[in-house]
Design a protein around this motif. Structure first.
Motif: not given
Length: 104
Positions: A72-75, A80-84
């Motif tokens: 999970q990433k935040r901006s 958001g989330r990076k791809n699996h």
């Protein structure tokens, strides 16, 4: 190599996405004589085995799969989330080798 007959040629070309070149992949290649590939999320072990054997003309001993969940990433306020990603660890039979630096 009877698994190669069950998997279509078109599917074999799509299953393998890219080789994984990282510190861990290099360590695994040196110590355990395995090669790491990024594969499609719905790929199965027999499909990966057939694809590697037909594309690189080597004999595969075993295939191990690994599902990596995207972080999970935040901006700002949005999350958001990076791809699996799915990785395949391919153990080659003794004496077999895949060389990526060699030109075709």
């Amino acid at each position: 190599m009877n698994t190669a007959k069950k998997v279509s040629e078109e599917r074999m070309l799509k299953v393998l996405l890219a080789p994984v070149i990282s510190e861990k992949a290099t360590f695994v290649a040196d110590k355990y004589e395995q090669v790491v590939f990024r594969v499609m999320r719905d790929a199965t072990k027999p499909e990966v085995k057939a694809a590697v054997e037909s594309l690189f003309k080597v004999e595969v001993e075993s295939v191990k799969m690994l599902n990596r969940i995207g972080k999970q990433k935040r901006s700002g306020k949005t999350v958001g989330r990076k791809n699996h990603v799915k990785h395949a660890y391919i153990c080659l039979k003794p004496g077999q080798e895949i060389n990526f630096t060699e030109e075709a």
